[in-house]
Design a protein around this motif. Structure first.
Motif, mmCIF file in Angstrom:
data_model
loop_
_atom_site.group_PDB
_atom_site.id
_atom_site.type_symbol
_atom_site.label_atom_id
_atom_site.label_comp_id
_atom_site.label_asym_id
_atom_site.label_seq_id
_atom_site.Cartn_x
_atom_site.Cartn_y
_atom_site.Cartn_z
ATOM 1 N N THR A 1 0.158 -4.573 5.688
ATOM 2 C CA THR A 1 -0.562 -3.293 5.705
ATOM 3 C C THR A 1 -1.753 -3.358 4.762
ATOM 4 O O THR A 1 -1.614 -3.670 3.573
ATOM 5 C CB THR A 1 0.366 -2.144 5.279
ATOM 6 N N TYR A 2 -2.913 -3.040 5.316
ATOM 7 C CA TYR A 2 -4.159 -2.994 4.549
ATOM 8 C C TYR A 2 -4.466 -1.531 4.246
ATOM 9 O O TYR A 2 -4.632 -0.726 5.166
ATOM 10 C CB TYR A 2 -5.300 -3.620 5.347
ATOM 11 N N ASP A 3 -4.551 -1.185 2.969
ATOM 12 C CA ASP A 3 -4.691 0.215 2.551
ATOM 13 C C ASP A 3 -5.875 0.421 1.615
ATOM 14 O O ASP A 3 -6.157 -0.430 0.754
ATOM 15 C CB ASP A 3 -3.446 0.688 1.774
ATOM 16 N N TYR A 4 -6.522 1.567 1.779
ATOM 17 C CA TYR A 4 -7.298 2.158 0.700
ATOM 18 C C TYR A 4 -6.541 3.412 0.284
ATOM 19 O O TYR A 4 -6.463 4.376 1.035
ATOM 20 C CB TYR A 4 -8.715 2.523 1.141
ATOM 21 N N LEU B 1 -6.110 8.260 2.067
ATOM 22 C CA LEU B 1 -5.373 7.101 2.545
ATOM 23 C C LEU B 1 -5.957 6.627 3.865
ATOM 24 O O LEU B 1 -6.090 7.402 4.821
ATOM 25 C CB LEU B 1 -3.887 7.426 2.733
ATOM 26 N N PHE B 2 -6.310 5.345 3.899
ATOM 27 C CA PHE B 2 -6.754 4.674 5.114
ATOM 28 C C PHE B 2 -5.868 3.446 5.259
ATOM 29 O O PHE B 2 -5.824 2.612 4.344
ATOM 30 C CB PHE B 2 -8.229 4.281 5.018
ATOM 31 N N SER B 3 -5.174 3.313 6.367
ATOM 32 C CA SER B 3 -4.134 2.296 6.464
ATOM 33 C C SER B 3 -4.127 1.651 7.849
ATOM 34 O O SER B 3 -4.210 2.351 8.868
ATOM 35 C CB SER B 3 -2.758 2.934 6.185
ATOM 36 N N TYR B 4 -4.021 0.320 7.860
ATOM 37 C CA TYR B 4 -3.911 -0.447 9.103
ATOM 38 C C TYR B 4 -2.687 -1.355 8.982
ATOM 39 O O TYR B 4 -2.648 -2.225 8.099
ATOM 40 C CB TYR B 4 -5.160 -1.296 9.334
ATOM 41 N N ASP B 5 -1.692 -1.164 9.848
ATOM 42 C CA ASP B 5 -0.460 -1.950 9.821
ATOM 43 C C ASP B 5 -0.488 -3.004 10.921
ATOM 44 O O ASP B 5 -0.628 -2.666 12.103
ATOM 45 C CB ASP B 5 0.767 -1.060 10.057
ATOM 46 N N VAL B 6 -0.316 -4.255 10.536
ATOM 47 C CA VAL B 6 -0.278 -5.371 11.479
ATOM 48 C C VAL B 6 1.170 -5.814 11.628
ATOM 49 O O VAL B 6 1.832 -6.128 10.626
ATOM 50 C CB VAL B 6 -1.164 -6.531 10.986
ATOM 51 N N GLU B 7 1.671 -5.853 12.865
ATOM 52 C CA GLU B 7 3.098 -6.053 13.109
ATOM 53 C C GLU B 7 3.329 -7.180 14.124
ATOM 54 O O GLU B 7 3.316 -6.949 15.330
ATOM 55 C CB GLU B 7 3.732 -4.758 13.627
#
Length: 488
Positions: free
Chosen positions: A271-274, A368-374
């Motif tokens: 997960t890539y977060d700001y 919160l800005f979030s990108y989850d790679v699964e």
């Protein structure tokens, strides 16, 4: 100008009056429900604590103020409530765990139904199955099954409701081994819109069973699920958090895992977060054994971590390592892109999108800005039978999750438009890499943003789902509630 003001005032007054009349009408429906249900069930009103708990959702933007809330305690009472709502054409919402991000999907300005009293978790060792009430969250299920050394294919983070998660498909740490959660359901206890309670199985009701697997609440209210269980001992895993300066190393490790790890006991979420303006990366690692084989997660474990919480533990403890409370009580939406592959250029595009939208929207109320790679194995859809979602099992797609959270309702449209745009941008990157099926692939409905087309959710399943809907709900009672709706 005076006439215009008077006209505007009259329109506003008329709308207030209409709202008042509607509320009074719904209030009479609430009273009728209260007079008809058994002592196992209750009706509540604002500001009673039970009412406030019933309308609460994880995202503030998903909550509404209903006229009353109903907590049915039996499937039969659910049937009574449904028949009253259907006969009066009263809007209603159905809430399990309350974690859905789309507004109006499990909430309502009418009658809020809370499944909070359906909390049974009954394990049957003779059949290796467990009956789970629709009001549970997965934490409760895992805790109840711990003494039996068995588990179910369920949610990966704390606080996720059983019902919506299952009816939308369900991706799990155990999916590489056993398939989607819907692939492990053996029975749905369903209350039909006419009030009839029935147990839906694949052998007795093949069409309805197919439609419920990904079809949400279009056919009635599911009050319980019977799941297949699987042996479960201690596991290895947890969450490491890294500063953004190590993004290149984490990208490389994530791409390597996605393309080279074939052990079905291993799973990963990067997960890539700001978070409040700080760029961090969290990595949830999982291996279904007390220790992980050497090499699988080395690409992550050799990177200096801001915090590390990876160890041998029970499954419940693993799930509790991911704390979702930091974005609770905020406004927020999800969106998704169904990827064919996870590549290094695609991960670089994810990071670029994260940084771009954070720079554009953080001056609004974005925190919160979030990108989850699964990543998942190509074989995950071979474990189950045809289902409404995904409509094709010829190829599995990977449900990238994009999540933005903010505080000011005035910014809703800005964040909505950003989520649409970032999904389109990442789709374009995937296509440029040769992932030509991404634009027409099944979108995971638990992540999909409202406004996504039904063709993207259900595709070729939709025709059969409509036929089943016309048989089960000819008066479209379930159209009075929110969610992904089948048109009839």
């Amino acid at each position: 100008m005076v006439h215009i003001r008077r006209f505007a005032f009259r329109v506003a007054a008329a709308l207030v009056y209409v709202s008042f009349v509607q509320a009074q009408t719904i209030s009479s429906v609430c009273q009728r429900i209260s007079n008809s249900i058994s002592l196992a069930s209750s009706v509540f009103y604002d500001p009673e604590p039970s009412y406030l708990a019933d309308i609460y959702h994880y995202a503030e933007s998903s909550s509404q103020t209903s006229v009353c809330s109903v907590e049915p305690g039996t499937a039969e009472d659910v049937g009574i409530v449904l028949t009253i709502l259907g006969s009066t054409r009263t809007l209603f919402g159905i809430k399990g765990g309350g974690h859905i991000m789309n507004p109006n999907y499990s909430s309502t300005a009418g009658v809020q139904i809370s499944m909070s009293r359906f909390t049974a978790v009954d394990y049957d060792s003779s059949t290796g199955t467990v009956v789970v009430g629709a009001g549970n969250i997965w934490d409760n299920v895992y805790e109840a099954l711990l003494p039996y050394n068995v588990n179910v294919v369920g949610g990966r983070v704390s606080g996720i409701g059983v019902a919506g998660y299952t009816l939308g498909g369900g991706y799990s740490y155990l999916t590489n081994q056993y398939g989607l959660t819907i692939d492990t359901v053996r029975v749905f206890e369903l209350v039909l819109p006419n009030g009839t309670v029935t147990n839906v199985t694949e052998s007795k009701h093949p069409d309805l069973f197919f439609a419920l697997k990904g079809g949400y609440n279009n056919y009635g209210i599911v009050t319980g699920f019977t799941y297949q269980t699987y042996p479960q001992g201690l596991v290895w895993g947890g969450q490491n958090i890294y500063l953004g300066q190590y993004v290149d190393q984490i990208n490389a490790a994530t791409a390597d895992f996605a393309n080279n790890v074939t052990d079905p006991k291993a799973a990963l979420i990067t997960t890539y977060d700001y978070q409040d303006g700080v760029f961090v990366i969290s990595v949830l690692m999982f291996y279904d054994a007390p220790t992980q084989p050497a090499g699988i997660f080395d690409g992550f474990l050799t990177v200096p971590a801001l915090s590390a919480d990876v160890s041998t533990r029970d499954y419940l403890d693993l799930v509790l390592t991911e704390n979702t409370s930091t974005s609770a009580n905020m406004r927020g939406y999800y969106n998704t892109v169904p990827l064919m592959d996870i590549t290094l250029p695609l991960l670089e595009a994810v990071v670029s999108q994260l940084q771009y939208w954070q720079s554009i929207l953080s001056s609004d109320s974005g925190t919160l800005f979030s990108y989850d790679v699964e990543p998942f194995l190509p074989t995950i859809l071979t474990h189950g039978s045809p289902s409404a979602y995904p409509w094709t099992r010829a190829e599995r797609f990977l449900p990238l999750n994009v999540y933005f959270a903010w505080t000011d309702a005035a910014d809703d449209s800005d964040f909505y438009n950003a989520l649409v745009a970032t999904a389109a941008n990442l789709t374009a990157v995937a296509v440029s890499e040769g992932q030509v099926l991404v634009p027409v692939a099944p979108h995971y409905p638990n992540y999909a943003l409202y406004g996504t087309s039904l063709a993207s959710i259900w595709g070729t399943s939709l025709g059969e789902m409509i036929v089943v809907k016309e048989e089960c709900d000819p008066h479209n009672v379930m159209g009075l509630t929110g969610g992904w709706k089948i048109p009839i």
